[in-house]
Design a protein around this motif. Structure first.
Motif, PDB file in Angstrom:
ATOM      1  N   ASP A  57       0.870  -1.153   0.143  1.00 25.03           N
ATOM      2  CA  ASP A  57      -0.033  -0.118  -0.174  1.00 25.03           C
ATOM      3  C   ASP A  57       0.850   1.221  -0.022  1.00 25.03           C
ATOM      4  O   ASP A  57       0.391   2.380   0.356  1.00 25.03           O
ATOM      5  N   ILE A 149     -12.868  -2.047  14.545  1.00 22.93           N
ATOM      6  CA  ILE A 149     -11.396  -2.583  14.472  1.00 22.93           C
ATOM      7  C   ILE A 149     -10.689  -1.709  15.587  1.00 22.93           C
ATOM      8  O   ILE A 149      -9.304  -2.046  15.801  1.00 22.93           O
ATOM      9  N   GLU A 191     -18.567  -9.784  10.229  1.00 21.70           N
ATOM     10  CA  GLU A 191     -17.542 -10.463   9.650  1.00 21.70           C
ATOM     11  C   GLU A 191     -17.326 -10.404   8.208  1.00 21.70           C
ATOM     12  O   GLU A 191     -16.434  -9.975   7.556  1.00 21.70           O
ATOM     13  N   LEU A 194     -15.657  -6.855   7.714  1.00 19.84           N
ATOM     14  CA  LEU A 194     -14.116  -7.166   7.896  1.00 19.84           C
ATOM     15  C   LEU A 194     -13.826  -7.606   6.958  1.00 19.84           C
ATOM     16  O   LEU A 194     -12.354  -7.301   6.383  1.00 19.84           O
ATOM     17  N   ALA A 195     -14.304  -8.594   6.173  1.00 15.71           N
ATOM     18  CA  ALA A 195     -13.742  -9.211   5.216  1.00 15.71           C
ATOM     19  C   ALA A 195     -13.707  -8.333   3.810  1.00 15.71           C
ATOM     20  O   ALA A 195     -12.704  -8.328   3.027  1.00 15.71           O
ATOM     21  N   ALA A 197     -13.485  -5.107   4.104  1.00 19.91           N
ATOM     22  CA  ALA A 197     -12.321  -4.147   4.373  1.00 19.91           C
ATOM     23  C   ALA A 197     -11.084  -4.674   3.853  1.00 19.91           C
ATOM     24  O   ALA A 197     -10.053  -3.987   3.456  1.00 19.91           O
ATOM     25  N   GLN A 198     -10.752  -6.096   4.297  1.00 21.66           N
ATOM     26  CA  GLN A 198      -9.496  -6.745   4.120  1.00 21.66           C
ATOM     27  C   GLN A 198      -9.273  -6.634   2.536  1.00 21.66           C
ATOM     28  O   GLN A 198      -8.195  -6.668   1.911  1.00 21.66           O
ATOM     29  N   LYS A 199     -10.531  -7.037   1.455  1.00 22.47           N
ATOM     30  CA  LYS A 199     -10.385  -7.215   0.436  1.00 22.47           C
ATOM     31  C   LYS A 199      -9.849  -6.207  -0.227  1.00 22.47           C
ATOM     32  O   LYS A 199      -8.921  -6.071  -1.365  1.00 22.47           O
ATOM     33  N   TYR A 200     -10.351  -4.797   0.149  1.00 23.88           N
ATOM     34  CA  TYR A 200      -9.886  -3.368  -0.373  1.00 23.88           C
ATOM     35  C   TYR A 200      -8.751  -2.870   0.350  1.00 23.88           C
ATOM     36  O   TYR A 200      -8.377  -1.654  -0.012  1.00 23.88           O
ATOM     37  N   ASN A 201      -8.131  -3.582   1.287  1.00 27.99           N
ATOM     38  CA  ASN A 201      -7.013  -2.997   1.915  1.00 27.99           C
ATOM     39  C   ASN A 201      -7.472  -1.717   2.783  1.00 27.99           C
ATOM     40  O   ASN A 201      -6.608  -0.745   2.865  1.00 27.99           O
ATOM     41  N   ARG A 203      -7.554  -0.164   6.106  1.00 26.53           N
ATOM     42  CA  ARG A 203      -7.015  -0.347   7.320  1.00 26.53           C
ATOM     43  C   ARG A 203      -7.293   0.697   8.429  1.00 26.53           C
ATOM     44  O   ARG A 203      -6.919   0.539   9.537  1.00 26.53           O
TER      45      ARG A 203
END
Length: 228
Positions: A57, A149, A191, A194-195, A197-201, A203
């Motif tokens: 990133d 988070i 969940e 959260l997934a 957000a992880q997919k699109y980085n 943070r």
């Protein structure tokens, strides 16, 4: 005219080929210097003859020979624009139409013509500041993805908002008035968010997504958001 245009088109094509060759050479050299690194979006910049490349990133810079690698932001002193951050925003753009908006709290003001999405944590101070400032925005639809988070009870607060009879009101009361809704017992999509957000980085919170896909990390003044 055809005689004049042909050499010109050949020259442009050759210049493009050389540029691509140089970018490929830089990419190869950086990957050799950083074994196992996933180097993306190598491009020659319009300033100082530097090449930019994305690593995770981060946006880093190097010279044509990859003699040095530079980390940091490039600022335009005339406009005070953070050119590095602007470029990162474009490279990390999200296709708005692909966002699962059914997982977000929906707030409509006025005709709701203008649309944005946000990722926010109920314990985020900057999110609360943004919520208070955005009360002055009219004719807007805001889709808020509850992203717990920051604190242990962030998930509990997110669930309480999601399970409320009026989610947008519960979210507004919590962020603006610090009024906590009743504990929630429904199946909140925590969940899944959260997934996502992880997919699109994603943070940090707040993160704002504009209709053109541009992401804005952090809270910005509403006047600036209105412009965008």
């Amino acid at each position: 005219m055809k005689k004049l245009l042909s050499p010109l088109l050949i020259a442009v094509a050759c210049a493009s080929t050389v540029a691509l060759a140089s970018e490929a050479t830089v990419k190869k050299a950086v990957e050799a210097y950083l074994p196992g690194a996933q180097v993306e979006h190598v491009r020659k910049t319009p300033y100082l003859g530097l090449y930019e490349f994305k690593l995770g990133d981060e946006l880093l810079y190097t010279d044509e020979k990859v003699s040095y690698i530079f980390a940091g932001n490039i600022i335009d002193p005339k406009t005070r624009q953070n050119l590095t951050q602007e470029r990162l925003n474009k490279l990390s753009a999200i296709k708005f139409s692909e966002l699962p908006l059914d997982l977000a709290v929906k707030l409509v003001r006025g005709n709701g013509k203008r649309v944005i999405a946000t990722f926010e944590d109920p314990n985020c101070g900057y999110c609360k500041k943004l919520a208070k400032e955005m009360q002055g925005m009219s004719n807007v639809t805001v889709y808020t993805f509850l992203l717990p988070i920051l604190s242990r009870d962030s998930a509990e607060k997110s669930r309480a908002v999601w399970c409320a009879a009026d989610r947008s009101k519960a979210w507004g009361d919590l962020m603006v008035n610090n009024s906590m809704p009743a504990p929630g017992t429904c199946d909140a999509p925590i969940e899944k968010v959260l997934a996502l957000a992880q997919k699109y980085n994603i943070r940090g919170t707040p993160t704002i997504i504009l209709p053109n896909g541009e992401r804005i990390p952090g809270a910005i003044p509403v006047a600036q958001l209105e412009q965008k």
